[in-house]
Design a protein around this motif. Structure first.
Motif, PDB file in Angstrom:
ATOM      1  N   ILE A 185      -7.043   7.537 -17.733  1.00 38.08           N
ATOM      2  CA  ILE A 185      -8.311   7.107 -17.116  1.00 38.08           C
ATOM      3  C   ILE A 185      -8.379   5.593 -17.026  1.00 38.08           C
ATOM      4  CG2 ILE A 185     -10.812   6.971 -17.478  1.00 38.08           C
ATOM      5  CD1 ILE A 185     -10.591   9.812 -18.715  1.00 38.08           C
ATOM      6  N   LEU A 186      -8.099   4.921 -18.132  1.00 39.31           N
ATOM      7  CA  LEU A 186      -8.193   3.459 -18.141  1.00 39.31           C
ATOM      8  C   LEU A 186      -7.122   2.829 -17.251  1.00 39.31           C
ATOM      9  CD1 LEU A 186      -8.951   2.773 -21.917  1.00 39.31           C
ATOM     10  CD2 LEU A 186     -10.556   2.778 -19.998  1.00 39.31           C
ATOM     11  N   ALA A 187      -5.919   3.368 -17.290  1.00 34.16           N
ATOM     12  CA  ALA A 187      -4.840   2.800 -16.475  1.00 34.16           C
ATOM     13  C   ALA A 187      -5.164   2.918 -14.988  1.00 34.16           C
ATOM     14  CB  ALA A 187      -3.521   3.492 -16.795  1.00 34.16           C
ATOM     15  N   PHE A 188      -5.659   4.076 -14.581  1.00 37.27           N
ATOM     16  CA  PHE A 188      -5.929   4.269 -13.156  1.00 37.27           C
ATOM     17  C   PHE A 188      -7.158   3.481 -12.699  1.00 37.27           C
ATOM     18  CE2 PHE A 188      -7.680   6.364  -9.437  1.00 37.27           C
ATOM     19  CZ  PHE A 188      -6.560   6.455  -8.622  1.00 37.27           C
ATOM     20  N   THR A 189      -8.251   3.594 -13.462  1.00 34.97           N
ATOM     21  CA  THR A 189      -9.503   2.973 -13.010  1.00 34.97           C
ATOM     22  C   THR A 189      -9.506   1.459 -13.146  1.00 34.97           C
ATOM     23  OG1 THR A 189     -10.554   3.270 -15.188  1.00 34.97           O
ATOM     24  CG2 THR A 189     -10.820   5.042 -13.570  1.00 34.97           C
ATOM     25  N   GLN A 190      -8.811   0.926 -14.146  1.00 37.40           N
ATOM     26  CA  GLN A 190      -8.877  -0.513 -14.387  1.00 37.40           C
ATOM     27  C   GLN A 190      -7.694  -1.280 -13.798  1.00 37.40           C
ATOM     28  OE1 GLN A 190     -11.821  -1.513 -15.868  1.00 37.40           O
ATOM     29  NE2 GLN A 190     -12.165   0.703 -15.638  1.00 37.40           N
ATOM     30  N   PHE A 191      -6.610  -0.584 -13.466  1.00 33.18           N
ATOM     31  CA  PHE A 191      -5.426  -1.282 -12.963  1.00 33.18           C
ATOM     32  C   PHE A 191      -4.935  -0.710 -11.633  1.00 33.18           C
ATOM     33  CE2 PHE A 191      -5.353  -1.887 -17.588  1.00 33.18           C
ATOM     34  CZ  PHE A 191      -5.292  -3.270 -17.652  1.00 33.18           C
ATOM     35  N   VAL A 192      -4.580   0.573 -11.621  1.00 30.56           N
ATOM     36  CA  VAL A 192      -3.930   1.147 -10.442  1.00 30.56           C
ATOM     37  C   VAL A 192      -4.846   1.119  -9.224  1.00 30.56           C
ATOM     38  CG1 VAL A 192      -2.866   3.204  -9.459  1.00 30.56           C
ATOM     39  CG2 VAL A 192      -2.444   2.604 -11.850  1.00 30.56           C
ATOM     40  N   GLU A 193      -6.029   1.683  -9.346  1.00 29.59           N
ATOM     41  CA  GLU A 193      -6.909   1.739  -8.172  1.00 29.59           C
ATOM     42  C   GLU A 193      -7.362   0.359  -7.702  1.00 29.59           C
ATOM     43  OE1 GLU A 193     -10.667   4.111  -6.214  1.00 29.59           O
ATOM     44  OE2 GLU A 193     -10.238   4.405  -8.328  1.00 29.59           O
ATOM     45  N   PRO A 194      -7.768  -0.572  -8.590  1.00 29.87           N
ATOM     46  CA  PRO A 194      -8.112  -1.906  -8.089  1.00 29.87           C
ATOM     47  C   PRO A 194      -6.976  -2.576  -7.318  1.00 29.87           C
ATOM     48  CG  PRO A 194      -8.945  -1.637 -10.307  1.00 29.87           C
ATOM     49  CD  PRO A 194      -8.093  -0.439 -10.022  1.00 29.87           C
ATOM     50  N   ILE A 195      -5.737  -2.378  -7.781  1.00 33.58           N
ATOM     51  CA  ILE A 195      -4.593  -2.954  -7.065  1.00 33.58           C
ATOM     52  C   ILE A 195      -4.445  -2.306  -5.696  1.00 33.58           C
ATOM     53  CG2 ILE A 195      -2.075  -3.142  -7.056  1.00 33.58           C
ATOM     54  CD1 ILE A 195      -2.217  -3.433 -10.114  1.00 33.58           C
ATOM     55  N   LEU A 196      -4.579  -0.982  -5.638  1.00 30.05           N
ATOM     56  CA  LEU A 196      -4.460  -0.274  -4.368  1.00 30.05           C
ATOM     57  C   LEU A 196      -5.576  -0.682  -3.408  1.00 30.05           C
ATOM     58  CD1 LEU A 196      -3.534   3.332  -5.595  1.00 30.05           C
ATOM     59  CD2 LEU A 196      -2.017   1.625  -4.563  1.00 30.05           C
ATOM     60  N   ARG A 197      -6.780  -0.838  -3.912  1.00 25.07           N
ATOM     61  CA  ARG A 197      -7.904  -1.200  -3.042  1.00 25.07           C
ATOM     62  C   ARG A 197      -7.782  -2.645  -2.563  1.00 25.07           C
ATOM     63  NH1 ARG A 197     -13.529   0.812  -5.513  1.00 25.07           N
ATOM     64  NH2 ARG A 197     -14.206   0.110  -3.437  1.00 25.07           N
ATOM     65  N   THR A 198      -7.249  -3.502  -3.405  1.00 20.55           N
ATOM     66  CA  THR A 198      -7.025  -4.880  -2.982  1.00 20.55           C
ATOM     67  C   THR A 198      -5.950  -4.943  -1.905  1.00 20.55           C
ATOM     68  OG1 THR A 198      -7.650  -5.693  -5.182  1.00 20.55           O
ATOM     69  CG2 THR A 198      -6.419  -7.201  -3.753  1.00 20.55           C
ATOM     70  N   ALA A 199      -4.866  -4.184  -2.107  1.00 23.88           N
ATOM     71  CA  ALA A 199      -3.795  -4.149  -1.107  1.00 23.88           C
ATOM     72  C   ALA A 199      -4.297  -3.579   0.208  1.00 23.88           C
ATOM     73  CB  ALA A 199      -2.622  -3.318  -1.628  1.00 23.88           C
ATOM     74  N   ALA A 200      -5.236  -2.623   0.135  1.00 24.42           N
ATOM     75  CA  ALA A 200      -5.760  -1.999   1.350  1.00 24.42           C
ATOM     76  C   ALA A 200      -6.530  -2.969   2.224  1.00 24.42           C
ATOM     77  CB  ALA A 200      -6.653  -0.817   0.981  1.00 24.42           C
ATOM     78  N   ALA A 201      -6.977  -4.089   1.639  1.00 24.74           N
ATOM     79  CA  ALA A 201      -7.729  -5.075   2.412  1.00 24.74           C
ATOM     80  C   ALA A 201      -6.847  -5.809   3.414  1.00 24.74           C
ATOM     81  CB  ALA A 201      -8.384  -6.087   1.465  1.00 24.74           C
ATOM     82  N   PHE A 202      -5.530  -5.695   3.261  1.00 29.79           N
ATOM     83  CA  PHE A 202      -4.623  -6.454   4.122  1.00 29.79           C
ATOM     84  C   PHE A 202      -3.984  -5.619   5.226  1.00 29.79           C
ATOM     85  CE2 PHE A 202      -4.788  -8.540  -0.007  1.00 29.79           C
ATOM     86  CZ  PHE A 202      -5.078  -9.840   0.366  1.00 29.79           C
ATOM     87  N   ALA A 203      -4.311  -4.323   5.273  1.00 30.01           N
ATOM     88  CA  ALA A 203      -3.748  -3.469   6.327  1.00 30.01           C
ATOM     89  C   ALA A 203      -4.719  -2.331   6.609  1.00 30.01           C
ATOM     90  CB  ALA A 203      -2.389  -2.915   5.900  1.00 30.01           C
TER      91      ALA A 203
END
Length: 269
Positions: A185-203
């Motif tokens: 839970i912590l790995a996905f919500t605090q690291f994985v998903e924020p990284i994916l959502r940030t990357a999504a801002a560029f494409a």
């Protein structure tokens, strides 16, 4: 009284007879309250610099939505621990003896996770809307508490927190290890998903996928998000609030179904 109603009652007695629910609630209140006060002060004292990209009248919704933006992980953890705690302490066998139908037990835990998650939504709003509104008023900003749309926003926040609690139950069934589920839970919500959502801002194509992530769906349901406003730069149309709710609920249902078909059916040792 039906079997499910009795099982739900038993779950609530277990919840409120331990310290876990109010300890998490207390931490949630302090965490989102501090975040709301911080954002409120920034918007209040430097509205042109900090809030230049915000729509008119969006300061208050942004502050109030800190309950879900920063506090959604609490009902997820609670929901997961309602399953994994019993597995860890080997009390699940007693539960199955009292209620032999495992599907009923799981349904009762799902209902409890949903309702306690909604309770955490109320507790979070006491911090974000209670303290945040005071800061906005003190800095000369409109709290919008006399606006019906604001109260609809607050209602969606409570609903979102309830669904997050339900999703936590699904995670707990899928990953019955207490340490394993919390780490996931912590790995996905605090690291994985924020990284994916940030990357999504560029494409745009990434953004189209990213809006179906759990956090994105939760933000869409609420209709306001610090992350969406300050981290997103895509022109992709976000989900409607009801679509976000359905997507978030779908995660909970899918996790629960997979867990019920696998780990939940195993013999207890």
């Amino acid at each position: 009284m039906t079997t499910l109603a009795r099982a739900v009652g038993a779950e609530f007695r277990k919840v409120f007879s331990t310290r876990l629910w109010w300890v998490l609630g207390l931490i949630l209140f302090g965490y989102v309250g501090l975040a709301a006060v911080g954002i409120g002060l920034l918007l209040g004292f430097a509205p042109e610099e900090v809030g230049s990209g915000l729509p008119d009248g969006f300061f208050a919704p942004l502050v109030y939505s800190m309950t879900t933006a920063s506090g959604f992980v609490f009902p997820v953890i609670f929901g997961a621990m309602s399953i994994t705690g019993e597995v860890r302490h080997r009390t699940l066998g007693t539960v199955f003896l009292a209620t032999p139908h495992r599907a009923v037990v799981l349904a009762a835990k799902a209902v409890t996770g949903l309702l306690v998650g909604a309770l955490y939504g109320v507790i979070g709003l006491l911090g974000s809307a209670g303290l945040g509104a005071a800061v906005l008023a003190a800095t000369g900003q409109d709290t919008l508490l006399d606006d019906g749309d604001t109260w609809l926003l607050l209602g969606r926040i409570v609903l979102a927190m309830g669904i997050w609690g339900l999703l936590g139950v699904g995670v707990g069934v899928l990953i019955p290890s207490q340490i394993g589920s919390i780490v996931a839970i912590l790995a996905f919500t605090q690291f994985v998903e924020p990284i994916l959502r940030t990357a999504a801002a560029f494409a745009d194509w990434l953004s189209e996928i990213g809006k179906f992530l759990p956090g994105s769906a939760g933000d869409a349901l609420v209709g306001a998000s610090f992350f969406t406003l300050f981290m997103g730069g895509s022109d992709t149309t976000p989900l409607e609030w009801w679509q976000g709710g359905l997507v978030l609920a779908a995660y909970a249902v899918v996790f629960g179904i997979i867990g019920a078909a696998t780990t939940w059916r195993r013999d207890l040792t």
